[in-house]
Design a protein around this motif. Structure first.
Motif, PDB file in Angstrom:
ATOM      1  N   VAL A 118       0.852  -1.185   0.000  1.00 37.46           N
ATOM      2  CA  VAL A 118       0.000   0.000   0.000  1.00 37.46           C
ATOM      3  C   VAL A 118       0.889   1.237   0.000  1.00 37.46           C
ATOM      4  O   VAL A 118       1.742   1.397   0.876  1.00 37.46           O
ATOM      5  N   VAL A 119       0.714   2.094  -0.986  1.00 37.82           N
ATOM      6  CA  VAL A 119       1.443   3.365  -1.021  1.00 37.82           C
ATOM      7  C   VAL A 119       0.504   4.459  -0.520  1.00 37.82           C
ATOM      8  O   VAL A 119      -0.528   4.730  -1.149  1.00 37.82           O
ATOM      9  N   PRO A 120       0.812   5.089   0.627  1.00 39.32           N
ATOM     10  CA  PRO A 120      -0.048   6.176   1.125  1.00 39.32           C
ATOM     11  C   PRO A 120       0.126   7.427   0.277  1.00 39.32           C
ATOM     12  O   PRO A 120       1.226   7.714  -0.213  1.00 39.32           O
ATOM     13  N   VAL A 121      -0.963   8.163   0.123  1.00 37.17           N
ATOM     14  CA  VAL A 121      -0.952   9.379  -0.696  1.00 37.17           C
ATOM     15  C   VAL A 121      -1.591  10.514   0.102  1.00 37.17           C
ATOM     16  O   VAL A 121      -2.673  10.343   0.680  1.00 37.17           O
ATOM     17  N   GLY A 122      -0.938  11.656   0.120  1.00 36.77           N
ATOM     18  CA  GLY A 122      -1.498  12.832   0.778  1.00 36.77           C
ATOM     19  C   GLY A 122      -1.766  13.935  -0.235  1.00 36.77           C
ATOM     20  O   GLY A 122      -0.848  14.391  -0.924  1.00 36.77           O
ATOM     21  N   LEU A 123      -3.029  14.327  -0.344  1.00 40.14           N
ATOM     22  CA  LEU A 123      -3.430  15.403  -1.254  1.00 40.14           C
ATOM     23  C   LEU A 123      -3.663  16.688  -0.467  1.00 40.14           C
ATOM     24  O   LEU A 123      -4.261  16.665   0.615  1.00 40.14           O
ATOM     25  N   ASP A 164      -5.041   1.358  10.282  1.00 42.41           N
ATOM     26  CA  ASP A 164      -4.593   2.473  11.123  1.00 42.41           C
ATOM     27  C   ASP A 164      -3.189   2.919  10.737  1.00 42.41           C
ATOM     28  O   ASP A 164      -2.872   4.120  10.770  1.00 42.41           O
ATOM     29  N   GLU A 165      -2.336   1.975  10.357  1.00 42.35           N
ATOM     30  CA  GLU A 165      -0.987   2.315   9.912  1.00 42.35           C
ATOM     31  C   GLU A 165      -1.038   3.136   8.624  1.00 42.35           C
ATOM     32  O   GLU A 165      -0.304   4.128   8.469  1.00 42.35           O
ATOM     33  N   VAL A 166      -1.907   2.740   7.712  1.00 44.40           N
ATOM     34  CA  VAL A 166      -2.064   3.472   6.453  1.00 44.40           C
ATOM     35  C   VAL A 166      -2.564   4.890   6.711  1.00 44.40           C
ATOM     36  O   VAL A 166      -2.046   5.862   6.147  1.00 44.40           O
ATOM     37  N   ILE A 214      -0.893   8.536   5.844  1.00 43.09           N
ATOM     38  CA  ILE A 214      -1.578   9.564   5.044  1.00 43.09           C
ATOM     39  C   ILE A 214      -1.593  10.890   5.798  1.00 43.09           C
ATOM     40  O   ILE A 214      -1.335  11.953   5.217  1.00 43.09           O
ATOM     41  N   ALA A 215      -1.875  10.847   7.104  1.00 41.52           N
ATOM     42  CA  ALA A 215      -1.902  12.071   7.912  1.00 41.52           C
ATOM     43  C   ALA A 215      -0.548  12.755   7.904  1.00 41.52           C
ATOM     44  O   ALA A 215      -0.462  13.993   7.848  1.00 41.52           O
ATOM     45  N   GLY A 216       0.518  11.963   7.952  1.00 41.09           N
ATOM     46  CA  GLY A 216       1.854  12.541   7.910  1.00 41.09           C
ATOM     47  C   GLY A 216       2.159  13.243   6.602  1.00 41.09           C
ATOM     48  O   GLY A 216       2.932  14.208   6.568  1.00 41.09           O
ATOM     49  N   LEU A 217       1.545  12.780   5.521  1.00 40.44           N
ATOM     50  CA  LEU A 217       1.770  13.374   4.206  1.00 40.44           C
ATOM     51  C   LEU A 217       0.872  14.583   3.953  1.00 40.44           C
ATOM     52  O   LEU A 217       1.288  15.557   3.313  1.00 40.44           O
TER      53      LEU A 217
END
Length: 221
Positions: A144-149, A196-198, A202-205
């Motif tokens: 899973v690659v997290p993404v932050g928009l 929750d890890e994902v 995302i929140a970090g990004l």
């Protein structure tokens, strides 16, 4: 027709919005992968496929494919050109079947985009993730690659008729691997832990405040 549209739509959208992109090297160029993103606007499903250098399949609500007249045809062509698949989110059976569609996409080695919040945030906070993302990752055995928009909610705010050109940022995080990590963990707990890890990634990004609760879908979401 799809290939023609797909060759035109992403470069055009990228030229108009010129998003700032970081961490693109974290997206595997081949093989099944899940891109899990926060969700601020309907244009999120446009922005991510535009900047990723490989096809990304998103499920989009069927309303986007059913508009009447010329405008409806153009909208349908736009979403089809981005590789989106329609799903009726008000039909429980269709929603469940969409997971099978996602597994099929991942099984053939493609990228699948998903919003673990389930629906877009209306107040800018990041809501608790639903475990469908973990179900897909653990079943398919893909990272899973997290993404932050950031900024997509300003492209076409509720009530606005035309999209705006505003600064956009798309940040990709390091892949979250699942292989062998949850073998001794009960499945339900594994799904919750991974989700929750994902969401934390995302929140970090995205820099969003975490709401600590699930988001509920409204009729226009």
């Amino acid at each position: 027709m799809y290939r023609v549209l797909h060759a035109v739509v992403p470069p055009l959208a990228k030229a108009v919005w010129r998003p700032t992109v970081t961490g693109l090297e974290h997206v595997p160029r081949t093989g099944g992968v899940i891109l899990a993103s926060n969700h601020l606007s309907f244009v999120d499903s446009v922005v991510i496929p535009v900047v990723v250098p490989r096809d990304v399949v998103f499920l989009a609500k069927s309303d986007y494919f059913e508009g009447p007249g010329v405008r409806g045809a153009l909208q349908r062509a736009w979403f089809e050109g981005l590789g989106m698949l329609p799903v009726d989110r008000d039909d429980t059976r269709a929603a469940i079947a969409s997971l099978d569609v996602a597994l099929e996409v991942l099984g053939r080695g493609d990228a699948f985009g998903i919003y673990p919040e389930g629906t877009r945030s209306r107040d800018g906070r990041l809501y608790r993730g639903r475990t469908g993302v973990a179900h897909l990752a653990l079943t398919a055995g893909v990272p899973v690659v997290p993404v932050g928009l950031v900024g997509t909610e300003r492209v076409q705010p509720v009530g606005s008729r035309l999209p705006r050109v505003v600064p956009l940022t798309v940040a990709f995080g390091e892949p979250i691997e699942v292989s062998g990590r949850f073998d001794d963990v009960p499945l339900g707990k594994a799904r919750r832990l991974l989700t929750d890890e994902v969401m934390a990634a995302i929140a970090g990004l995205s820099g969003q405040e975490q709401a600590g609760a699930y988001n509920e879908r409204t009729p226009d979401a």
